[in-house]
Motif scaffolding. Structure first.
Motif, PDB file in Angstrom:
ATOM      1  N   THR A  97      30.577  40.953  43.566  1.00 43.68           N
ATOM      2  CA  THR A  97      30.927  39.560  43.852  1.00 43.68           C
ATOM      3  C   THR A  97      29.885  38.616  43.262  1.00 43.68           C
ATOM      4  O   THR A  97      30.188  37.519  42.823  1.00 43.68           O
ATOM      5  CB  THR A  97      31.024  39.343  45.378  1.00 43.68           C
ATOM      6  OG1 THR A  97      31.870  40.361  45.914  1.00 43.68           O
ATOM      7  CG2 THR A  97      31.607  38.001  45.711  1.00 43.68           C
ATOM      8  N   TYR A 111      37.967  49.134  42.360  1.00 39.95           N
ATOM      9  CA  TYR A 111      36.875  48.194  42.082  1.00 39.95           C
ATOM     10  C   TYR A 111      35.908  48.734  41.039  1.00 39.95           C
ATOM     11  O   TYR A 111      35.353  47.978  40.240  1.00 39.95           O
ATOM     12  CB  TYR A 111      36.170  47.782  43.378  1.00 39.95           C
ATOM     13  CG  TYR A 111      36.917  46.651  44.014  1.00 39.95           C
ATOM     14  CD1 TYR A 111      36.820  45.371  43.494  1.00 39.95           C
ATOM     15  CD2 TYR A 111      37.794  46.869  45.060  1.00 39.95           C
ATOM     16  CE1 TYR A 111      37.563  44.329  44.011  1.00 39.95           C
ATOM     17  CE2 TYR A 111      38.540  45.825  45.589  1.00 39.95           C
ATOM     18  CZ  TYR A 111      38.416  44.563  45.061  1.00 39.95           C
ATOM     19  OH  TYR A 111      39.151  43.526  45.551  1.00 39.95           O
ATOM     20  N   HIS A 158      40.802  38.060  43.727  1.00 38.63           N
ATOM     21  CA  HIS A 158      40.515  38.741  44.993  1.00 38.63           C
ATOM     22  C   HIS A 158      40.434  37.653  46.054  1.00 38.63           C
ATOM     23  O   HIS A 158      39.483  36.871  46.068  1.00 38.63           O
ATOM     24  CB  HIS A 158      39.199  39.506  44.906  1.00 38.63           C
ATOM     25  CG  HIS A 158      39.114  40.324  43.657  1.00 38.63           C
ATOM     26  ND1 HIS A 158      39.494  41.624  43.612  1.00 38.63           N
ATOM     27  CD2 HIS A 158      38.745  39.989  42.400  1.00 38.63           C
ATOM     28  CE1 HIS A 158      39.343  42.081  42.377  1.00 38.63           C
ATOM     29  NE2 HIS A 158      38.893  41.107  41.623  1.00 38.63           N
ATOM     30  N   LEU A 176      35.972  43.908  51.479  1.00 40.01           N
ATOM     31  CA  LEU A 176      37.184  43.909  50.657  1.00 40.01           C
ATOM     32  C   LEU A 176      37.893  42.565  50.832  1.00 40.01           C
ATOM     33  O   LEU A 176      37.717  41.904  51.843  1.00 40.01           O
ATOM     34  CB  LEU A 176      38.122  45.021  51.125  1.00 40.01           C
ATOM     35  CG  LEU A 176      37.798  46.442  50.681  1.00 40.01           C
ATOM     36  CD1 LEU A 176      38.724  47.414  51.389  1.00 40.01           C
ATOM     37  CD2 LEU A 176      37.940  46.596  49.180  1.00 40.01           C
ATOM     38  N   PRO A 177      38.744  42.214  49.877  1.00 39.95           N
ATOM     39  CA  PRO A 177      39.513  40.974  50.064  1.00 39.95           C
ATOM     40  C   PRO A 177      40.703  41.222  50.987  1.00 39.95           C
ATOM     41  O   PRO A 177      41.038  42.367  51.304  1.00 39.95           O
ATOM     42  CB  PRO A 177      39.975  40.643  48.654  1.00 39.95           C
ATOM     43  CG  PRO A 177      40.062  41.955  47.977  1.00 39.95           C
ATOM     44  CD  PRO A 177      39.003  42.821  48.571  1.00 39.95           C
ATOM     45  N   LEU A 211      45.058  41.101  46.774  1.00 36.83           N
ATOM     46  CA  LEU A 211      44.760  40.925  45.348  1.00 36.83           C
ATOM     47  C   LEU A 211      45.991  40.379  44.644  1.00 36.83           C
ATOM     48  O   LEU A 211      47.108  40.858  44.888  1.00 36.83           O
ATOM     49  CB  LEU A 211      44.364  42.246  44.708  1.00 36.83           C
ATOM     50  CG  LEU A 211      43.008  42.805  45.102  1.00 36.83           C
ATOM     51  CD1 LEU A 211      43.158  43.892  46.138  1.00 36.83           C
ATOM     52  CD2 LEU A 211      42.307  43.383  43.897  1.00 36.83           C
ATOM     53  N   GLY A 240      38.096  39.233  36.578  1.00 37.81           N
ATOM     54  CA  GLY A 240      38.286  39.174  38.024  1.00 37.81           C
ATOM     55  C   GLY A 240      37.543  37.984  38.598  1.00 37.81           C
ATOM     56  O   GLY A 240      36.543  37.535  38.038  1.00 37.81           O
ATOM     57  N   HIS A 270      36.539  36.268  42.653  1.00 37.95           N
ATOM     58  CA  HIS A 270      36.648  36.356  44.110  1.00 37.95           C
ATOM     59  C   HIS A 270      36.744  34.948  44.686  1.00 37.95           C
ATOM     60  O   HIS A 270      35.928  34.083  44.359  1.00 37.95           O
ATOM     61  CB  HIS A 270      35.426  37.075  44.693  1.00 37.95           C
ATOM     62  CG  HIS A 270      35.386  38.534  44.331  1.00 37.95           C
ATOM     63  ND1 HIS A 270      35.614  39.533  45.238  1.00 37.95           N
ATOM     64  CD2 HIS A 270      35.177  39.148  43.145  1.00 37.95           C
ATOM     65  CE1 HIS A 270      35.524  40.704  44.622  1.00 37.95           C
ATOM     66  NE2 HIS A 270      35.258  40.495  43.354  1.00 37.95           N
TER      67      HIS A 270
END
Lengths: 204, 493
Positions: B72, B127, B255, B374-375, B378, B422, B424
């Motif tokens: 992240t 991931y 995410h 974790l999100p 996704l 990606g 977040h």
């Protein structure tokens, strides 16, 4: 009675603490010969890398392409190690495998071996740095590199078969030597390793 | 005598035990990590997480969370190393531990080492694959795709299915990886398995997966299968596959939010007929919904809506529902075991029996451990773009499809290349999560401050919205605000 019970519990606690304290001092390092196989997890390891490179390079230099090259040019063939791709299901450090191959090639004395792409850039940079910084008679000049005649490329593949707690890991390493002049393959080698991994049912 | 004492003190004792049972240290520690992440303070979250580093039974949890936090933050190498460590630890935990199993039945649910459930294990590979893809190491990402398949075949040797779902996106991502690597047969197999998994989960099929199935079956001349997909998905036009294409592909994985927390729900109560305590404690999921309703990827005048690809919270829900009967059985067995032991000891030593009963009640915690960094879900978007240097923009949509946040960046693409990025988003884009090429451009909506009020955990900023000054959600994370209506927010300084 309460007193005697608490004494026993106290002794038991002391024993447990002592056991834990001693167990904490248990780091141990043993130096072993590189030929002693060190399979811990069943994954590709240093022994596999070394054995495969030794056997494949032995096979490569025992074939007729070297003699044919020497007969044609009057000199040893010059080889460069190109891309060796990891197509297996494990993260294999391809660099160590490539180093093993390079060492075996060099030690064979049958081929001239030149540095690969990334290293060449570093060497050229160093050579450039010598300009104006070192005594002229000790300086290495640009434009005198030897071009490779052949490039060695390859792949590492795996096939996995699983049944319960038993796994069969089949590694296949394919290497190919290709002429840079005309793209003809002069040697293709293959080495397989089969490992049977039985995983325990219980742990401590 | 001691039971008389217990009877006299029972109300106070119950309060004390209830307070002590609330001191589940790892749960509190994970809460701290969560809160730090929600505030965008990943560095502090990493420091908080260090509290788990020495715990032998929480090693997998430590490395999983560490890997995610580093990722992240944009530290891909650190994240890769942590995730590999997590894999090693989880591998060592695969065999059963007799002592931990006995302890779970006799002492407490959380007395054993944390072994991640299947959906978390799969997301570990997902991931790691995304880390490699973002680092540009396609071969290593391919290794992860193979490990996903191997892991699923270990669970289900025939079909390679995850029994409680969570395998759809890992299969879909594997397809994208195989496609990018030029292994198109493997890509089609992975896409097919992804479709089957989405169908089993009864969730919507991402539109990109629908198109991919059509394109790959068309390329392989599987006419009947292709026509079946065309009919099912209502697709009329698609871009055929081409080995020598001049364009490139940009895939952005968003995410969103934070995975649900596990909370302990239970009570301590006195035995109905005896002078002993009973404790019933079960885990329950607490979802943390995100205000995000969608996302849109824009580049070179083209745009595509992102689709939900993985409902992480849904997987956690299904996992917990499947565990609850077993957990309940163990809760009952522990209370029975504690009761029998207390009753026996009571005949010899009332005080020791009291200690055993109270201590047993205190330690009998529900297991509230999970991979919380974790999100919540996704979202994936894929866009075909010309090769070269491309400016892209990812818009985060809120209620009424209004844009509530924008991330933009530049990427250099070679012809035929597929690049996966990606980002977040936890009420804001986390600095560094999309790489150094990206920057967040926060939109504010002074005309609709109520939209902001819907966001959980941003209480400090709500006052600003009420003041009508334009809401700087990034201020809490120490970011720089430039103007009232649109802030250009640079990467973390």
């Amino acid at each position: 009675m309460i007193l005697s019970a608490s004494h026993s519990i106290g002794r038991l606690l002391l024993l447990v603490l002592l056991t834990f304290a001693l167990a904490g001092c248990a780091t141990q390092v043993d130096r072993v010969d590189r030929d002693v196989p060190g399979d811990l997890s069943g994954r590709w390891n240093d022994t596999d890398s070394r054995l495969v490179s030794e056997e494949m390079i032995d096979d490569m230099i025992s074939r007729g392409w070297i003699q044919r090259h020497q007969g044609r040019t009057g000199s040893n063939p010059t080889v460069i190690v190109g891309d060796v791709r990891n197509l297996s299901h494990e993260h294999i450090n391809v660099n160590t495998f490539v180093r093993d191959i390079e060492r075996e090639l060099l030690n064979s004395g049958e081929v001239t071996f030149v540095a690969s792409g990334v290293e060449r850039d570093a060497i050229r940079s160093e050579r450039e740095d010598q300009r104006g910084n070192v005594r002229e008679e000790t300086r290495s000049l640009a434009g005198r590199e030897i071009g490779a005649d052949y490039v060695l490329t390859g792949t590492i593949n795996t096939i996995m078969d699983t049944e319960g707690r038993t796994e069969v890991a089949y590694y296949q390493v394919d290497l190919a030597l290709t002429s840079l002049a005309d793209n003809t393959r002069v040697w293709v080698g293959q080495k397989e390793i089969r490992k049977i991994i039985r995983r325990g049912m219980f742990r401590s | 005598m001691s039971w008389r004492l217990l009877r006299a003190w029972r109300p106070g004792l119950l309060v004390m035990v209830a307070l002590l049972t609330g001191c589940a240290s790892q749960g509190a520690l994970l809460d701290r990590v969560d809160d730090d992440v929600q505030r965008g303070q990943t560095e502090r979250a990493l420091e908080s997480l260090e509290g788990l580093s020495g715990s032998r039974r929480n090693q997998s949890l430590y490395w999983l969370n560490r890997g995610m936090l580093l990722r992240t933050q944009g530290d891909l190498d650190g994240s890769i190393a942590a995730f590999e460590r997590a894999k090693d630890v989880i591998g060592e935990l695969q065999p059963l531990s007799v002592s931990e199993t006995v302890a779970a039945w006799a002492v407490a649910e959380d007395s054993g080492a944390y072994v991640p459930p299947t959906h978390e294990h799969l997301l570990l590979h997902v991931y790691q694959a995304l880390n490699f893809l973002q680092r540009g190491d396609l071969d290593a990402a391919r290794v992860e795709a193979l490990q996903i398949d191997l892991g699923l075949r270990r669970i289900d040797p025939v079909d390679g299915r995850a029994p409680r779902g969570g395998d759809a996106f890992p299969r879909y991502l594997s397809g994208i990886i195989f496609e990018a690597a030029g292994d198109w047969s493997d890509a089609l197999i992975a896409y097919r398995k992804a479709l089957q998994a989405y169908d089993r989960q009864e969730t919507a099929i991402p539109r990109d997966l629908q198109t991919s199935l059509v394109r790959f079956t068309d390329y392989q001349d599987l006419v009947d299968e292709r026509d079946g997909y065309l009919q099912r998905f209502g697709i009329e036009a698609w871009e055929p596959l081409d080995r020598d294409r001049r364009e490139a592909t940009l895939v952005v994985v968003l995410h969103d939010g934070q995975a649900p927390r596990l909370r302990e729900e239970g009570l301590v109560l006195p035995h109905p007929s005896e002078n002993r305590l009973l404790r019933v404690s079960l885990p329950a999921l607490q979802r943390r919904p995100s205000p995000l309703t969608g996302a849109r990827l824009r580049a070179v005048g083209r745009e595509v809506e992102a689709d939900l690809a993985d409902d992480v919270a849904g997987s956690a829900d299904r996992w917990l529902a499947s565990l609850l009967p077993g957990i309940t059985a163990r809760v009952v067995s522990r209370n029975v075991a504690r009761d029998v032991a207390t009753r026996r000891l009571e005949q010899e030593n009332e005080l020791l029996a009291l200690v055993l009963n109270v201590a047993g009640t205190i330690v009998d915690n529900a297991d509230v451990r999970s991979w919380r960094s974790l999100p919540d879900r996704l979202l994936v978007s894929r866009l075909t773009v010309p090769a070269g240097s491309i400016d892209w923009q990812l818009e985060v949509l809120g209620r009424g499809s209004g844009v509530i946040d924008v991330l933009d960046g530049t990427v250099d693409l070679r012809p035929g290349e597929t690049r996966v990025l990606g980002a977040h988003w936890i009420n804001r884009f986390i600095p560094g999560s999309a790489g150094s090429q990206a920057r967040s451009v926060r939109q504010t909506f002074p005309q609709d401050p109520l939209e902001i009020h819907q966001m959980p955990g941003v209480g400090a900023e709500i006052g600003l919205a009420d003041a009508g000054a334009g809401t700087d959600l990034n201020a809490a994370a120490g970011w720089r605000r430039l103007d009232l209506n649109a802030e250009i927010v640079p990467e973390a300084e």
